[in-house]
Design an enzyme around this catalytic site. Structure first.
Site, PDB file in Angstrom:
ATOM      1  N   ASP A 136     -11.153   3.224   4.273  1.00  0.00           N
ATOM      2  CA  ASP A 136     -10.985   2.133   4.146  1.00  0.00           C
ATOM      3  C   ASP A 136     -12.732   1.454   3.871  1.00  0.00           C
ATOM      4  O   ASP A 136     -13.249   0.362   3.577  1.00  0.00           O
ATOM      5  CB  ASP A 136     -10.501   0.805   5.188  1.00  0.00           C
ATOM      6  N   LYS A 162       1.206  -1.200  -0.219  1.00  0.00           N
ATOM      7  CA  LYS A 162      -0.261   0.187   0.356  1.00  0.00           C
ATOM      8  C   LYS A 162       1.513   1.279   0.599  1.00  0.00           C
ATOM      9  O   LYS A 162       0.569   2.300  -0.622  1.00  0.00           O
ATOM     10  CB  LYS A 162      -1.061   0.213   1.523  1.00  0.00           C
ATOM     11  N   GLN A 205      -4.442  -1.003  10.007  1.00  0.00           N
ATOM     12  CA  GLN A 205      -4.398  -2.796   9.233  1.00  0.00           C
ATOM     13  C   GLN A 205      -4.435  -2.951  10.040  1.00  0.00           C
ATOM     14  O   GLN A 205      -4.487  -3.612  10.754  1.00  0.00           O
ATOM     15  CB  GLN A 205      -2.532  -3.094   9.033  1.00  0.00           C
TER      16      GLN A 205
END
Ligand code: NAD
Length: 286
Positions: free
Chosen positions: A121, A54, A98
């Site tokens: 997200d 990422k 994460q």
């Protein structure tokens, strides 16, 4: 094999190129580069690989890498304070925590501290609510990536029968809502569904996100259907999905491979969300 293989690697590359152009346009319009704050807690090797990909691809798209790493034994208050710091920092356009976090931490409470405008997200209650109400917001990356693949391959959705296998907050539920927003007739299947194969055979579009290797075989696929395999499993001889690729490819009209299907789209959509968030925060639109 009769199915068309959906090339997620190529589509994801195109999405990332578009994002890089969008970043250039933002700078040309006097804006600041989007900043992506990935937050990794602990040393899980798989998470480290995901986060480093990422970071690498966000930098390649012209974004600022504002990565933060906390030790695996960090306490809830310290992790919460980091999220609050990133939330208040104008250089941070997007915050990605994460998952999974170490077990002693309450990850839902940490996600709840991410402002909806920086929730790249798409996991906060606010963004889930906006999606449920069909209003604009940041969408979860994996289902958003599936929608781009369906669009790129001209898969008709209006009035189509769509079946989503899996009802997670991360994939299944938002996937069903995104398909519904495109006027598909959506059925959600899950671990308590009776006769999964029969339900799946209704589908013109079948999205499988159950986390069980090879759960869906050719007997569960209507001839000509589009099959999207979200599952990722690391086996002795590489990555596999939730769909039996070889047998389903004989029946389906189109099919995503694993690897090279949905996986690359997830990061591409994270970058797209980060650009969208930066533009909204800076008041610079399209
Ligand atoms: P999850 O474990 O949170 O949810 C799995 C869902 O599948 C549950 O809702 C459950 O009801 C359903 N399910 C379980 N067994 C079933 C069965 N026998 N029949 C029907 N439904 C069943 O998982 P998740 O986070 O939604 O992820 C699903 C899969 O997708 C995993 O393999 C994960 O690694 C993968 N994934 C891939 C990406 C990507 O970028 N490609 C992103 C997220 C998740």
């Amino acid at each position: 094999m009769s199915a068309r293989v959906i090339d997620g690697t190529a589509v994801a590359r195109r999405v990332r190129e578009d994002v890089a152009k969008g970043v250039e346009q933002l700078l040309a319009a006097g804006g600041r580069p989007p900043g992506l704050a990935t937050v990794l807690i602990g040393d899980d090797p798989a998470s480290e690989v995901y986060v480093s990909n990422k970071r690498r691809l966000s930098v390649a798209a012209g974004m600022q890498d504002l990565h933060r790493h906390l030790p695996g034994d960090v306490d809830q208050e310290t992790a919460a304070a980091l999220i609050d710091e990133l939330a208040a920092d104008p250089a941070v356009s997007g915050i990605l925590l994460q998952l999974p976090t170490p077990k002693h931490l309450d990850s839902e409470a940490l996600i709840a501290r991410i402002p909806a405008a920086k929730d790249v997200d798409g996991l906060t209650t606010a963004n889930a609510g906006l999606l449920a109400q069909g209003r604009p917001g940041l969408r979860p990356c994996t289902p958003a990536g599936v929608m781009v693949l369906l669009e790129e391959y001209d898969v008709p959705l209006s009035g189509a029968e769509a079946v989503v296998v899996g009802r997670s907050v991360l994939v299944g539920k938002p996937m069903a809502q995104l398909l519904l927003a495109k006027n598909a007739t959506v059925t959600m299947a899950h671990s308590r569904t009776k006769d999964l194969a029969e339900v799946c055979r209704r589908a013109d579009v079948l999205v499988v996100a159950a986390g069980i290797p090879g759960l869906v075989g050719a007997d569960a696929v209507r001839p000509g259907a589009t099959v999207i395999d979200v599952g990722i499993h690391r086996g002795e001889n590489g990555l596999h999905g939730d769909v039996e690729f070889d047998s389903v490819a004989e029946v389906a009209g189109a099919l995503t491979p694993v690897p090279g299907g949905v996986g690359p789209m997830t990061i591409a959509m994270l970058l797209a969300n980060t650009l969208t968030a930066a533009k909204a925060q800076q008041g610079i639109g399209d």
